[in-house]
Design a protein around this motif. Structure first.
Motif, PDB file in Angstrom:
ATOM      1  N   LEU A  35      32.780  35.024  44.205  1.00  0.00           N
ATOM      2  CA  LEU A  35      32.475  33.626  44.456  1.00  0.00           C
ATOM      3  C   LEU A  35      33.134  33.112  45.721  1.00  0.00           C
ATOM      4  CD1 LEU A  35      31.216  30.974  43.478  1.00  0.00           C
ATOM      5  CD2 LEU A  35      33.284  30.589  42.136  1.00  0.00           C
ATOM      6  N   SER A  36      34.415  33.465  45.939  1.00  0.00           N
ATOM      7  CA  SER A  36      35.122  32.935  47.100  1.00  0.00           C
ATOM      8  C   SER A  36      34.481  33.375  48.399  1.00  0.00           C
ATOM      9  CB  SER A  36      36.594  33.390  47.065  1.00  0.00           C
ATOM     10  OG  SER A  36      36.668  34.800  47.062  1.00  0.00           O
TER      11      SER A  36
ATOM     12  N   GLY B 248      31.440  27.288  41.290  1.00  0.00           N
ATOM     13  CA  GLY B 248      32.340  27.408  40.163  1.00  0.00           C
ATOM     14  C   GLY B 248      32.030  28.601  39.293  1.00  0.00           C
ATOM     15  N   TYR B 249      32.671  28.643  38.148  1.00  0.00           N
ATOM     16  CA  TYR B 249      32.464  29.748  37.223  1.00  0.00           C
ATOM     17  C   TYR B 249      32.720  29.260  35.806  1.00  0.00           C
ATOM     18  CZ  TYR B 249      37.351  30.201  35.955  1.00  0.00           C
ATOM     19  OH  TYR B 249      38.599  29.948  35.426  1.00  0.00           O
ATOM     20  N   PHE B 250      32.250  30.026  34.834  1.00  0.00           N
ATOM     21  CA  PHE B 250      32.637  29.805  33.444  1.00  0.00           C
ATOM     22  C   PHE B 250      32.720  31.146  32.745  1.00  0.00           C
ATOM     23  CE2 PHE B 250      28.019  29.676  33.349  1.00  0.00           C
ATOM     24  CZ  PHE B 250      27.681  30.370  32.192  1.00  0.00           C
TER      25      PHE B 250
ATOM     26  N   THR C  11      33.103  38.456  31.740  1.00  0.00           N
ATOM     27  CA  THR C  11      33.792  37.213  31.409  1.00  0.00           C
ATOM     28  C   THR C  11      33.772  36.209  32.556  1.00  0.00           C
ATOM     29  OG1 THR C  11      35.913  38.155  32.127  1.00  0.00           O
ATOM     30  CG2 THR C  11      35.333  38.379  29.787  1.00  0.00           C
ATOM     31  N   HIS C  12      32.913  36.427  33.535  1.00  0.00           N
ATOM     32  CA  HIS C  12      32.899  35.546  34.710  1.00  0.00           C
ATOM     33  C   HIS C  12      31.470  35.374  35.201  1.00  0.00           C
ATOM     34  CE1 HIS C  12      33.634  34.079  38.798  1.00  0.00           C
ATOM     35  NE2 HIS C  12      34.874  33.798  38.442  1.00  0.00           N
TER      36      HIS C  12
ATOM     37  N   VAL D  18      22.847  30.969  39.460  1.00  0.00           N
ATOM     38  CA  VAL D  18      23.830  31.600  38.585  1.00  0.00           C
ATOM     39  C   VAL D  18      23.925  33.087  38.876  1.00  0.00           C
ATOM     40  CG1 VAL D  18      24.474  32.022  36.191  1.00  0.00           C
ATOM     41  CG2 VAL D  18      23.314  29.904  36.802  1.00  0.00           C
ATOM     42  N   THR D  19      25.167  33.604  38.918  1.00  0.00           N
ATOM     43  CA  THR D  19      25.415  35.010  39.229  1.00  0.00           C
ATOM     44  C   THR D  19      26.474  35.572  38.294  1.00  0.00           C
ATOM     45  OG1 THR D  19      24.965  34.621  41.587  1.00  0.00           O
ATOM     46  CG2 THR D  19      26.107  36.657  41.011  1.00  0.00           C
TER      47      THR D  19
END
Length: 214
Positions: A31-32, A194-196, A166-167, A160-161
């Motif tokens: 993500l970063s 972001g992430y969940f 768990t991410h 969404v990726t």
């Protein structure tokens, strides 16, 4: 609630379904590395009164199935709201809290959320914090304890990726549509990334990066 405890099992199983959808890319970079950036010409930035806006928030989320519109367990994460909240640091505010809400329509195999009123689930909390009268057009809000808040509305859907079991990362765009205190009548646009964690509703977060005028 029993339905909430069932979420982990079927949301993990739905990940494999995500991977077959055009909006999911299991080989995407972290993500970063993919965080979108907003660049502004310095002169036009000054003339427009635009200021850089950034936020980093640790959040939690809930799963609320839309039973009235026909949700059943087979639908998994679709046809449901995902309200949540958290805290972190926001430019022009400092230490801040947030609430948000989003809705995931039934569009398998593609998983994407759209704006939903933050007051649908957090109106009482916002009133208690000193923020009554937040419009239904507001899907996210960041605020402090001094009467300053920024209101956001999600634009379109999210991308969404899956980066690990768990991410799950997401990106999108939010418009600034007002606020309170020094942000009354504010405008702007920010990218959200972001992430969940589908296995832990307390493990989530997002960053905002863009501009605001107030």
């Amino acid at each position: 609630m029993k339905i909430q405890f069932q979420m982990t099992a079927w949301i993990i199983s739905i990940i494999s379904l995500f991977l077959s959808g055009c909006s999911i890319d299991s080989a995407a970079p972290a993500l970063s590395a993919a965080e979108p950036e907003f660049t502004l010409d310095h002169q036009s930035h000054k003339e427009a009164g635009r200021r850089a806006f950034k936020a980093k928030l640790d959040t939690w989320y809930q799963f609320v199935p839309d039973i009235a519109n026909g949700w059943i367990p087979d639908y998994g994460p679709f046809l449901a709201w995902y309200p949540g909240g958290g805290s972190g640091h926001v430019t022009h505010i400092g230490n801040a809290r947030c609430f948000f809400n989003q809705y995931v329509p039934f569009t398998p195999p593609n998983f994407s959320s759209v704006a939903a009123p933050v007051t649908m689930f957090f109106n009482a909390e916002l009133i208690a914090e000193g923020y009554p009268g937040v419009p239904e057009t507001v899907s996210s809000i960041v605020y402090d304890t001094k009467g300053n808040s920024v209101w956001f509305q999600a634009v379109g859907g999210t991308s969404v990726t899956q980066t690990s079991p768990t991410h799950i990362a997401f990106t999108g765009t939010l418009n600034v549509i007002g606020g309170t205190g020094k942000f009354e009548a504010a405008s702007g646009e920010v990218a959200i990334s972001g992430y969940f964690n589908p296995q832990d509703q307390q493990d989530a977060g997002f960053d905002l990066n863009g501009w605001i005028s107030y």
